[in-house]
Design a protein around this motif. Structure first.
Motif, mmCIF file in Angstrom:
data_model
loop_
_atom_site.group_PDB
_atom_site.id
_atom_site.type_symbol
_atom_site.label_atom_id
_atom_site.label_comp_id
_atom_site.label_asym_id
_atom_site.label_seq_id
_atom_site.Cartn_x
_atom_site.Cartn_y
_atom_site.Cartn_z
ATOM 1 N N LEU A 38 -27.844 -7.662 -10.760
ATOM 2 C CA LEU A 38 -29.189 -7.724 -10.189
ATOM 3 C C LEU A 38 -29.233 -8.589 -8.926
ATOM 4 C CD1 LEU A 38 -31.534 -8.034 -13.307
ATOM 5 C CD2 LEU A 38 -31.383 -6.125 -11.700
ATOM 6 N N VAL A 39 -28.397 -9.615 -8.873
ATOM 7 C CA VAL A 39 -28.360 -10.484 -7.690
ATOM 8 C C VAL A 39 -27.694 -9.779 -6.511
ATOM 9 C CG1 VAL A 39 -27.386 -12.610 -6.731
ATOM 10 C CG2 VAL A 39 -28.413 -12.641 -9.014
ATOM 11 N N VAL A 40 -26.573 -9.120 -6.779
ATOM 12 C CA VAL A 40 -25.724 -8.599 -5.693
ATOM 13 C C VAL A 40 -26.063 -7.170 -5.301
ATOM 14 C CG1 VAL A 40 -23.346 -8.069 -5.041
ATOM 15 C CG2 VAL A 40 -23.849 -10.144 -6.338
ATOM 16 N N LEU A 41 -26.249 -6.283 -6.292
ATOM 17 C CA LEU A 41 -26.337 -4.846 -6.005
ATOM 18 C C LEU A 41 -27.466 -4.452 -5.047
ATOM 19 C CD1 LEU A 41 -25.087 -2.089 -6.577
ATOM 20 C CD2 LEU A 41 -26.623 -1.871 -8.554
ATOM 21 N N PRO A 42 -28.705 -4.955 -5.229
ATOM 22 C CA PRO A 42 -29.771 -4.531 -4.299
ATOM 23 C C PRO A 42 -29.460 -4.852 -2.845
ATOM 24 C CG PRO A 42 -30.712 -5.625 -6.217
ATOM 25 C CD PRO A 42 -29.241 -5.836 -6.282
ATOM 26 N N HIS A 43 -28.840 -6.003 -2.604
ATOM 27 C CA HIS A 43 -28.503 -6.385 -1.228
ATOM 28 C C HIS A 43 -27.333 -5.557 -0.700
ATOM 29 C CE1 HIS A 43 -31.188 -9.869 -0.847
ATOM 30 N NE2 HIS A 43 -31.055 -9.916 -2.152
ATOM 31 N N PHE A 44 -26.410 -5.221 -1.575
ATOM 32 C CA PHE A 44 -25.293 -4.358 -1.169
ATOM 33 C C PHE A 44 -25.809 -2.971 -0.771
ATOM 34 C CE2 PHE A 44 -22.278 -1.038 -2.467
ATOM 35 C CZ PHE A 44 -21.216 -1.339 -1.632
ATOM 36 N N LEU A 45 -26.707 -2.413 -1.607
ATOM 37 C CA LEU A 45 -27.269 -1.093 -1.318
ATOM 38 C C LEU A 45 -28.099 -1.114 -0.041
ATOM 39 C CD1 LEU A 45 -28.333 0.042 -4.904
ATOM 40 C CD2 LEU A 45 -26.365 0.828 -3.578
ATOM 41 N N ARG A 46 -28.864 -2.193 0.121
ATOM 42 C CA ARG A 46 -29.692 -2.306 1.322
ATOM 43 C C ARG A 46 -28.821 -2.345 2.581
ATOM 44 N NH1 ARG A 46 -33.253 -7.454 3.142
ATOM 45 N NH2 ARG A 46 -34.826 -6.394 4.371
ATOM 46 N N HIS A 47 -27.738 -3.119 2.504
ATOM 47 C CA HIS A 47 -26.820 -3.238 3.637
ATOM 48 C C HIS A 47 -26.148 -1.889 3.925
ATOM 49 C CE1 HIS A 47 -24.078 -5.139 6.433
ATOM 50 N NE2 HIS A 47 -23.025 -4.658 5.757
ATOM 51 N N LYS A 48 -25.769 -1.180 2.862
ATOM 52 C CA LYS A 48 -25.105 0.112 3.023
ATOM 53 C C LYS A 48 -26.049 1.132 3.657
ATOM 54 C CE LYS A 48 -22.391 3.502 0.448
ATOM 55 N NZ LYS A 48 -21.860 3.902 -0.877
#
Length: 480
Positions: A459-469
């Motif tokens: 929950l901490v990492v994935l949303p920001h990874f997806l947003r960046h992608k």
């Protein structure tokens, strides 16, 4: 008000806050004693903690709104009076369910005080003194949480378990006299629209039904009753969301959850509070049932976690300001995984120093995660919603703690059934559980906690990874 009067008023208000926070942690030390006193299994024992947190969670949004309307000093004094009377009732309880009922009433008083203390201090102090006053509240809360286990262990050892509740009575009486004498009257604000009674009722009903479902699962096989509770929980949550989204002046502003990064940060924060209650609930039982540590020493052994959190929290905030929220929050949750894996290694012959090390690491993890996560939540909401977001964080904290106790009790109960010879549906008294069964069940509970921590990392990492992608893909499309 003069400065002297201001700080006197502050002292009496925060004395009450100190008492509530002491009470939140003092009861955990008493759990092994209560289990033996009333011949309780883990499923029943959890209600000593769960009932208090459940009531606070269920009514916190309601009492916060009522304080706006009726005046904060009056409501705060009423809450303190309820807390005093219910503490007396807790100490006088002769039967377990009398104690649970009194803890529920105590939750009403605790909820009223939690909902008002920061608002009262904000209203009392001028802007140039407000930051220092609010910062001192944080120290008072930390001090109360730190002192709870120590005071609880000593009081139980010297005077018996009722003394942990009786001590609230004289402190509370002094507090209520001081509040009425020094805290100014703050007039209520009439509602611009009708009070959201339906929303408050639906929220309270959802919390009660949902947590009752979890608690019931910890001592009985899945039954028709659990199916009904599950359906009722979903229906109540759905109805609450529908009602709140349609209100012009809702009890809880849910529109902020339409932002995925905000929702992800709130979800990670909820899991954080669940994780915090696993050792708080389970370690006192382990220390007495397996290591046979005296009750006064249990209180002292629970302190390193709070000390580590107190020391590391400012460091986590510093890293958050300097490097952003995601890195420190991720490191904090990875440390949670490491701490929970250490807890799975605890056994009948484990050194107490190893247990202290696991609790200390959990405190470091909490200190590293908490400040960045709160900063991330506020960063993902509009500035004008700061007050609303603060209320949501308070509700999340109490709901997470309630869910943490029920989750820890459920995991331990499942472990006892998996590794013992008792059939599903029997809440076996703690004194009848063999040491090897309890140890295996304890390890299983912390494997569950490890899984929860891994979900929190996602929950901490994935949303920001997806947003960046997604941002990269959009840039590439525009370039073409």
């Amino acid at each position: 008000m003069t400065k002297r009067q201001l700080w006197l008023a502050f002292a009496f208000v925060t004395t009450s806050t100190f008492m509530v926070n002491v009470d939140s942690s003092i009861v955990n030390v008493a759990l092994p004693t209560l289990a033996h006193q009333f011949h309780l299994g883990v499923a029943s024992l959890q209600w000593v903690v769960t009932m208090y947190l459940l009531v606070i969670t269920a009514i916190l949004p309601i009492v916060a709104k009522l304080a706006d309307v009726l005046g904060r000093r009056r409501i705060f004094a009423i809450g303190l009076a309820i807390f005093i009377v219910s503490s007396l009732a807790c100490g006088l309880s002769q039967h377990f369910w009398e104690l649970v009922a009194a803890r529920g009433v105590q939750g009403i008083g605790g909820s009223i005080m939690q909902a008002n203390v920061m608002s009262i201090v904000t209203l009392m102090f001028p802007e140039d003194m407000r930051g220092r006053a609010l910062g001192t509240i944080g120290s008072v809360v930390a001090g109360g949480t730190l002192m709870g286990p120590i005071l609880g262990g000593l009081l139980i050892a010297w005077f018996g378990w009722p003394s942990i509740f009786f001590v609230n009575v004289p402190v509370g009486i002094i507090g209520i006299i001081g509040v009425l004498r020094y805290v100014p009257k703050f007039p209520g604000k009439p509602l611009r629209r009708r009070f959201d009674t339906l929303g408050g009722g639906l929220f309270a009903a959802f919390v009660v039904v949902f947590l009752t479902l979890f608690a019931d699962l910890s001592h009985s096989a899945v039954s028709l009753k659990d199916g009904i509770l599950a359906i009722a929980s979903v229906a109540l949550l759905y109805a609450f969301i529908r009602v709140e989204l349609r209100r012009e002046e809702p009890l809880v502003v849910l529109s902020v959850f339409r932002r995925p990064l905000f929702s992800a940060a709130m979800g990670a924060g909820l899991l954080y509070w669940i994780l915090m209650l696993f050792p708080a609930f389970l370690m006192p039982l382990y220390l007495q049932e397996i290591l046979h540590v005296p009750v006064w020493e249990i209180g002292l052994l629970m302190v390193p976690q709070s000390v580590a959190m107190l020391i590391v929290s400012p460091i986590g905030g510093y890293f958050s300001d300097r490097y952003g929220t995601i890195g420190p929050a991720t490191v904090g949750m990875v440390l949670f995984v490491a701490a929970d894996l250490l807890f799975t290694r605890l056994g009948a012959h484990t050194s107490i120093l190893f247990a202290i090390g696991a609790m200390t690491l959990q405190g470091i993890a909490a200190g590293m995660f908490s400040s960045p996560n709160n900063a991330e939540i506020f960063n993902r909401a509009d500035a004008e919603l700061t007050g609303i977001v603060g209320g949501l964080i308070a509700s999340e904290r109490n709901f997470g703690r309630s869910l943490g106790v029920t989750s820890a009790a459920l995991a331990l109960s499942l472990g006892i059934e998996m590794f013992g010879s008792h059939s599903r549906g029997h809440d076996v008294a703690m004194r009848l559980v063999p040491s090897h069964v309890f140890t295996s069940a304890f390890d299983f509970a912390f494997w569950v906690a490890t899984g929860i921590a891994i979900i929190a990392i996602v929950l901490v990492v994935l949303p920001h990874f997806l947003r960046h992608k997604i941002a990269q893909e959009l840039t590439m499309i525009k370039g073409e």
